[in-house]
Design a protein around this motif. Structure first.
Motif, PDB file in Angstrom:
ATOM      1  N   VAL A  49       0.772  -1.185  -0.056  1.00  0.00           N
ATOM      2  CA  VAL A  49      -0.055  -0.065  -0.003  1.00  0.00           C
ATOM      3  C   VAL A  49       0.828   1.194  -0.228  1.00  0.00           C
ATOM      4  CG1 VAL A  49      -1.757   1.192   1.378  1.00  0.00           C
ATOM      5  CG2 VAL A  49      -1.853  -1.064   1.239  1.00  0.00           C
ATOM      6  N   ARG A  50       1.924   1.448   0.987  1.00  0.00           N
ATOM      7  CA  ARG A  50       3.006   2.265   0.647  1.00  0.00           C
ATOM      8  C   ARG A  50       3.746   2.582  -0.430  1.00  0.00           C
ATOM      9  NH1 ARG A  50       7.369   2.915   4.925  1.00  0.00           N
ATOM     10  NH2 ARG A  50       7.445   0.741   4.933  1.00  0.00           N
ATOM     11  N   ALA A  51       3.916   1.633  -1.223  1.00  0.00           N
ATOM     12  CA  ALA A  51       4.400   1.563  -2.603  1.00  0.00           C
ATOM     13  C   ALA A  51       3.518   1.947  -3.581  1.00  0.00           C
ATOM     14  CB  ALA A  51       5.135   0.461  -3.101  1.00  0.00           C
ATOM     15  N   ALA A  52       2.222   1.684  -3.342  1.00  0.00           N
ATOM     16  CA  ALA A  52       1.135   2.333  -4.314  1.00  0.00           C
ATOM     17  C   ALA A  52       0.883   3.664  -4.012  1.00  0.00           C
ATOM     18  CB  ALA A  52      -0.190   1.562  -4.093  1.00  0.00           C
ATOM     19  N   ALA A  53       0.942   4.116  -2.751  1.00  0.00           N
ATOM     20  CA  ALA A  53       0.660   5.574  -2.671  1.00  0.00           C
ATOM     21  C   ALA A  53       1.759   6.615  -2.974  1.00  0.00           C
ATOM     22  CB  ALA A  53       0.561   5.677  -0.937  1.00  0.00           C
ATOM     23  N   GLU A  54       3.165   5.981  -2.715  1.00  0.00           N
ATOM     24  CA  GLU A  54       4.477   6.554  -3.412  1.00  0.00           C
ATOM     25  C   GLU A  54       4.352   6.764  -4.899  1.00  0.00           C
ATOM     26  OE1 GLU A  54       7.566   4.426  -1.815  1.00  0.00           O
ATOM     27  OE2 GLU A  54       7.692   5.265   0.109  1.00  0.00           O
ATOM     28  N   SER A  55       3.852   5.870  -5.307  1.00  0.00           N
ATOM     29  CA  SER A  55       3.589   5.825  -6.955  1.00  0.00           C
ATOM     30  C   SER A  55       2.622   6.832  -7.350  1.00  0.00           C
ATOM     31  CB  SER A  55       3.452   4.349  -7.665  1.00  0.00           C
ATOM     32  OG  SER A  55       3.268   4.507  -8.979  1.00  0.00           O
ATOM     33  N   ALA A  56       1.575   6.647  -6.781  1.00  0.00           N
ATOM     34  CA  ALA A  56       0.324   7.695  -6.956  1.00  0.00           C
ATOM     35  C   ALA A  56       0.564   9.097  -6.810  1.00  0.00           C
ATOM     36  CB  ALA A  56      -0.876   7.336  -6.198  1.00  0.00           C
ATOM     37  N   LEU A  57       1.559   9.318  -5.878  1.00  0.00           N
ATOM     38  CA  LEU A  57       2.037  10.794  -5.542  1.00  0.00           C
ATOM     39  C   LEU A  57       2.878  11.324  -6.453  1.00  0.00           C
ATOM     40  CD1 LEU A  57       2.478  10.792  -1.484  1.00  0.00           C
ATOM     41  CD2 LEU A  57       0.726  12.102  -2.905  1.00  0.00           C
ATOM     42  N   VAL A  59       2.871  10.395  -9.570  1.00  0.00           N
ATOM     43  CA  VAL A  59       2.078  10.854 -10.634  1.00  0.00           C
ATOM     44  C   VAL A  59       1.355  12.129 -10.597  1.00  0.00           C
ATOM     45  CG1 VAL A  59      -0.072  10.268 -11.990  1.00  0.00           C
ATOM     46  CG2 VAL A  59       1.712   8.469 -11.543  1.00  0.00           C
ATOM     47  N   PHE A  60       0.687  12.338  -9.461  1.00  0.00           N
ATOM     48  CA  PHE A  60       0.038  13.594  -9.238  1.00  0.00           C
ATOM     49  C   PHE A  60       0.834  14.754  -9.110  1.00  0.00           C
ATOM     50  CE2 PHE A  60      -3.285  10.406  -8.763  1.00  0.00           C
ATOM     51  CZ  PHE A  60      -3.941  10.754  -9.718  1.00  0.00           C
ATOM     52  N   ARG A  61       2.183  14.626  -8.441  1.00  0.00           N
ATOM     53  CA  ARG A  61       2.988  15.870  -8.091  1.00  0.00           C
ATOM     54  C   ARG A  61       3.734  16.318  -9.340  1.00  0.00           C
ATOM     55  NH1 ARG A  61       4.759  14.172  -1.791  1.00  0.00           N
ATOM     56  NH2 ARG A  61       3.096  15.096  -0.923  1.00  0.00           N
ATOM     57  N   ASP A  62       4.017  15.494 -10.237  1.00  0.00           N
ATOM     58  CA  ASP A  62       5.038  15.683 -11.454  1.00  0.00           C
ATOM     59  C   ASP A  62       4.025  16.178 -12.341  1.00  0.00           C
ATOM     60  OD1 ASP A  62       7.326  14.755  -9.790  1.00  0.00           O
ATOM     61  OD2 ASP A  62       7.288  12.892 -10.944  1.00  0.00           O
ATOM     62  N   GLY A  63       4.601  16.678 -13.226  1.00  0.00           N
ATOM     63  CA  GLY A  63       3.676  17.222 -14.664  1.00  0.00           C
ATOM     64  C   GLY A  63       3.167  18.713 -14.322  1.00  0.00           C
ATOM     65  N   VAL A  64       2.152  18.786 -15.320  1.00  0.00           N
ATOM     66  CA  VAL A  64       1.688  20.081 -15.128  1.00  0.00           C
ATOM     67  C   VAL A  64       0.595  20.635 -14.392  1.00  0.00           C
ATOM     68  CG1 VAL A  64       1.300  21.431 -17.261  1.00  0.00           C
ATOM     69  CG2 VAL A  64       0.680  19.140 -17.337  1.00  0.00           C
ATOM     70  N   LEU A  65      -0.084  19.765 -13.501  1.00  0.00           N
ATOM     71  CA  LEU A  65      -0.948  20.023 -12.458  1.00  0.00           C
ATOM     72  C   LEU A  65      -0.386  20.583 -11.307  1.00  0.00           C
ATOM     73  CD1 LEU A  65      -3.507  17.114 -12.699  1.00  0.00           C
ATOM     74  CD2 LEU A  65      -3.737  19.361 -13.731  1.00  0.00           C
ATOM     75  N   ARG A  66       0.672  20.174 -10.812  1.00  0.00           N
ATOM     76  CA  ARG A  66       1.430  20.637  -9.461  1.00  0.00           C
ATOM     77  C   ARG A  66       0.529  21.082  -8.490  1.00  0.00           C
ATOM     78  NH1 ARG A  66       7.118  20.661 -10.529  1.00  0.00           N
ATOM     79  NH2 ARG A  66       7.263  20.451 -12.865  1.00  0.00           N
ATOM     80  N   VAL A  70      -1.924  16.673  -2.122  1.00  0.00           N
ATOM     81  CA  VAL A  70      -2.693  15.739  -2.913  1.00  0.00           C
ATOM     82  C   VAL A  70      -3.097  14.838  -1.458  1.00  0.00           C
ATOM     83  CG1 VAL A  70      -2.223  13.865  -4.135  1.00  0.00           C
ATOM     84  CG2 VAL A  70      -0.909  15.617  -4.523  1.00  0.00           C
ATOM     85  N   GLU A  71      -4.229  14.275  -1.678  1.00  0.00           N
ATOM     86  CA  GLU A  71      -4.870  13.501  -0.734  1.00  0.00           C
ATOM     87  C   GLU A  71      -5.415  12.195  -1.444  1.00  0.00           C
ATOM     88  OE1 GLU A  71      -8.773  13.696   2.187  1.00  0.00           O
ATOM     89  OE2 GLU A  71      -7.957  15.370   1.875  1.00  0.00           O
ATOM     90  N   LEU A  72      -4.643  11.313  -0.846  1.00  0.00           N
ATOM     91  CA  LEU A  72      -4.902   9.994  -1.428  1.00  0.00           C
ATOM     92  C   LEU A  72      -5.899   8.980  -0.340  1.00  0.00           C
ATOM     93  CD1 LEU A  72      -1.534   8.800  -2.865  1.00  0.00           C
ATOM     94  CD2 LEU A  72      -3.440   9.629  -3.906  1.00  0.00           C
ATOM     95  N   THR A  90     -16.275  -0.564  -5.362  1.00  0.00           N
ATOM     96  CA  THR A  90     -17.273  -0.689  -6.184  1.00  0.00           C
ATOM     97  C   THR A  90     -16.651  -2.039  -7.166  1.00  0.00           C
ATOM     98  OG1 THR A  90     -15.927   0.607  -7.777  1.00  0.00           O
ATOM     99  CG2 THR A  90     -17.868   1.510  -6.297  1.00  0.00           C
ATOM    100  N   ALA A  91     -17.126  -2.218  -8.359  1.00  0.00           N
ATOM    101  CA  ALA A  91     -16.482  -3.117  -9.128  1.00  0.00           C
ATOM    102  C   ALA A  91     -14.929  -3.189  -9.471  1.00  0.00           C
ATOM    103  CB  ALA A  91     -17.311  -3.363 -10.510  1.00  0.00           C
ATOM    104  N   GLU A  92     -14.458  -1.744  -9.167  1.00  0.00           N
ATOM    105  CA  GLU A  92     -13.043  -1.302  -9.439  1.00  0.00           C
ATOM    106  C   GLU A  92     -12.386  -1.360  -7.960  1.00  0.00           C
ATOM    107  OE1 GLU A  92     -11.906  -1.601 -12.380  1.00  0.00           O
ATOM    108  OE2 GLU A  92     -13.876  -1.906 -13.104  1.00  0.00           O
ATOM    109  N   GLY A  93     -10.961  -1.233  -7.765  1.00  0.00           N
ATOM    110  CA  GLY A  93     -10.470  -0.938  -6.731  1.00  0.00           C
ATOM    111  C   GLY A  93     -10.774   0.336  -6.063  1.00  0.00           C
ATOM    112  N   HIS A  94     -10.543   0.356  -4.629  1.00  0.00           N
ATOM    113  CA  HIS A  94     -10.997   1.771  -4.047  1.00  0.00           C
ATOM    114  C   HIS A  94      -9.906   2.673  -4.042  1.00  0.00           C
ATOM    115  CE1 HIS A  94     -13.300   4.154  -1.274  1.00  0.00           C
ATOM    116  NE2 HIS A  94     -11.957   4.138  -0.526  1.00  0.00           N
ATOM    117  N   LEU A  95      -9.812   3.723  -4.678  1.00  0.00           N
ATOM    118  CA  LEU A  95      -8.846   4.774  -4.718  1.00  0.00           C
ATOM    119  C   LEU A  95      -9.632   5.969  -4.586  1.00  0.00           C
ATOM    120  CD1 LEU A  95      -6.107   5.931  -4.408  1.00  0.00           C
ATOM    121  CD2 LEU A  95      -5.839   5.320  -7.025  1.00  0.00           C
TER     122      LEU A  95
END
Length: 123
Positions: A49-57, A59-66, A70-72, A90-95
């Motif tokens: 779960v920690r690895a998934a959170a680090e990866s998601a962060l 994605v959302f911290r890099d790039g144009v949005l900045r 970020v709250e996961l 739901t039918a998909e994973g919860h994030l």
């Protein structure tokens, strides 16, 4: 029916959680009246779960949005064998992902659009 599952932390503390039955047909087994013993430490179970959170962060911290923040939110299910699993809400994973910007702050994407517009107006 759900049962109790006991994890040990790396410093030896006990964490008892309500665990769901394994979908593979495995069943929680305990000795006596106590909770079933997990195969991993509590920290080890949460490592994925920690690895998934680090990866998601990343994605959302890099790039144009900045965003300013970020709250996961992960729905996590604890399993005796698999450890922590991102549960399906739901039918998909919860994030759930929430991105926040301070009022009056110009995002890098807005600044780039404004600069492009000003440059086009000068030509």
């Amino acid at each position: 029916m759900d049962g109790l599952l006991e994890f040990k932390t790396e410093d030896g503390a006990q964490v008892v959680v309500e665990a769901v039955d394994e979908e593979t047909g495995a069943r929680l087994v305990s000795r006596g009246d106590g909770p079933a013993q997990a195969a991993r430490t509590f920290e080890g179970a949460l490592e994925g779960v920690r690895a998934a959170a680090e990866s998601a962060l990343r994605v959302f911290r890099d790039g144009v949005l900045r965003p300013d923040s970020v709250e996961l939110e992960f729905g996590v299910r604890l399993s005796a064998e698999a450890g922590a699993v991102i549960a399906k809400g739901t039918a998909e994973g919860h994030l759930v992902v929430k991105l926040h910007w301070s009022p009056g702050r110009t995002s890098p994407a807005d600044a780039a659009r404004t600069a492009d517009g000003e440059a086009a107006g000068r030509s």
